[in-house]
Write an enzyme that holds these catalytic residues in place. Sequence first.
Site, mmCIF file in Angstrom:
data_model
loop_
_atom_site.group_PDB
_atom_site.id
_atom_site.type_symbol
_atom_site.label_atom_id
_atom_site.label_comp_id
_atom_site.label_asym_id
_atom_site.label_seq_id
_atom_site.Cartn_x
_atom_site.Cartn_y
_atom_site.Cartn_z
ATOM 1 N N LYS A 199 1.058 -1.236 0.157
ATOM 2 C CA LYS A 199 -0.135 0.024 0.034
ATOM 3 C C LYS A 199 0.694 1.396 -0.305
ATOM 4 O O LYS A 199 1.391 1.439 0.998
ATOM 5 C CB LYS A 199 -0.786 -0.023 1.173
ATOM 6 C CG LYS A 199 -1.915 0.939 1.272
ATOM 7 C CD LYS A 199 -2.893 1.158 2.177
ATOM 8 C CE LYS A 199 -3.846 2.084 2.125
ATOM 9 N NZ LYS A 199 -3.479 3.437 1.917
ATOM 10 N N GLY A 215 -37.090 1.368 -18.316
ATOM 11 C CA GLY A 215 -37.921 0.516 -17.644
ATOM 12 C C GLY A 215 -39.399 1.087 -17.740
ATOM 13 O O GLY A 215 -40.438 0.725 -17.010
ATOM 14 N N ASP A 253 -33.234 12.410 -21.543
ATOM 15 C CA ASP A 253 -34.617 11.837 -21.195
ATOM 16 C C ASP A 253 -35.635 12.061 -22.267
ATOM 17 O O ASP A 253 -36.270 13.000 -22.233
ATOM 18 C CB ASP A 253 -35.001 11.957 -19.953
ATOM 19 C CG ASP A 253 -36.062 11.092 -19.398
ATOM 20 O OD1 ASP A 253 -36.673 10.058 -20.185
ATOM 21 O OD2 ASP A 253 -36.866 11.019 -18.559
#
Length: 643
Positions: A57, A517, A481
Amino acid sequence: MSKSALRRPSVKGSSSPLAKPASDGAPKLAPPAFRPVQLAKLVDTVPPGDRWIHEMKYDGYRILVSLGGGEARAYTRSGLDWSDRFPSILSEARRLNVRSALIDGEAVVIDTEGRSNFQALQNALKAAPVSIDFYAFDLLQLDGEDLTRLPLLERKGKLETILPAKSPILRYSDHIQGRGEELLNRFCGAGLEGVVSKLADSDYVGARDGSWLKIKCIKRQEFVLVGWTPSDKDRAFRSLILGVHDGGKLRYAGKVGTGFDAAKMARLMKSMAPLEQKAATVEAPRAEVRGAHWLRPRLVAEIAFTEMTNEGTLRHPSYLGLREDKKPEAVVLETEHCTATLPPPATTTTTTTTTTTTTIAISNRGRVIYPESNITKGQLADHYTEVAGIMLPWAGSRPISLVRCPQGRAKKCFFQKHDAGSFGEKVHQVGITEKDGHEEPYLYVDDAEGLVTCVQMGTIEFHGWGARIEDVEKADRLVFDLDPDEGLDFEAVRAAAFQFRDILRSLGLTTFPMLTGGKGVHVIAPLTPRAEWPEVKAFASGLAQAVAQSDPAHFTAVLSKAKRKGRIFVDYLRNQRGATAIMPYSARSRPGAPVAAPVTWAEMKTIDAPSHFHVGDAPELKKRAASKALAGWGRADQFLPDL
């Protein structure tokens, strides 16, 4: 540990000297754009077994190095372009014998004891960038090919072959397989930071999905500077006052008075001076902050400490440096998870997509959530468990709003974006400043357990901001959209989607369609998070209105339903601060349990409806996401074009 122990060993049968790519007549490839980085979960012990590999790390700045066509760039973990700060790394990267590559790693400075030193890195960035090394540990793209769906060890193998054996700057981050506890003890004994453990066969999803874990030798994390106390001696200040977001609110985390020299103090005072304000930023014991100078919470500091007290303050803290690559909104209390309760992700036999299990108990699994299709709460939880690996790159570490329907979709449902403390520790909060200046706790999740916890609390839908918590002020996507009037069929929506694809392509933006959907389709353009909300909103609004004006018979950019008669409403309002859109792979609270799902433009030509996929289709959705043909869709991030 010696400095040489950190250097890349010679690789048998592999030599890739630094050299400019040969001119083979192939077209030049542009540098790959930024993409979200894989994040590690903090745990208390090293996971056992040979399924895990273990790396050092590092104590530096996480950097994505992007190169191609003779150019090279460096991005921080939140997408900031820091190319000007790492000229020596990028100069060396441009000489690699590749057409293009996107390399994940850490920019560090190695001290004489062989340790990566964060403070030395900060000094080098201000004075001597040539002394900064880059330890590479993953390869996301190579010569135009997306590698993120390949197993980690295969990606690392390709990375090792393109890196030079004896570069003074570019280094390969080596690993061992198994024996992680032994490596951690060795590193901690040498005064190093710790170990990162990774599933050897995991793919790269750009989220905190549990396939990467971090184990620290000493405790350290980021805190927000909220003030400072004056000194009665000949020094600029006595201590810095620290804050951290906990439960969605910024709270007092103690003070730090060590780790400074005169030069650091002078730099801090210069940075803090413009941020002073009269009001206290956190509630703190009066005796501890007497005479405090309070600050607007804009600076982030890395602090080392031994432990956190029961009161939530730090014991024996020490200042390490400022973190310019981290935003204060993203500084949350980091807690260790018990490794024993972290079920390691397992890979399926047909794809390399990670499948995650969770420990979240679902009550009333048999309660019917979708009465018309008899789908239960348990089945909905199973859907989110299965799709977590492909959903989190989109929905993880992003402010979200939930549609909760505790009694099922046919009963009362409501939106929720703030947490009053009912979700527990698996669902996180990030403090975000509202328009009036006060801070509110917004929800976010970063693993499967967070998703499923929301389902346990009655959630069906997940809607997300157009920005991640690392920098909520910069958009990482555009969403148009396309919402049809009631009388229009899906054929009209399909034609509109392709029209928007062509318009955005002409402006230099790569897009993908997403079935919502619901009734319509989202046309989405991922962005490198560089432009702020006013610019993004102005661009989206201007484009929507221009399309509506040029083709008023088919489009409108006016919200009023009366203006939509026979037309498609181009909803551009999702491209503003605080607005949300349905997340990929989220279920919808509509009849039949439809699921929002990205598709390719080729599929868009024949897809039958925006509700094509449903709860229960998770295996197919995962298989599609892991297939070679679809591995890179929607991930070709672009810059917002200059208009």
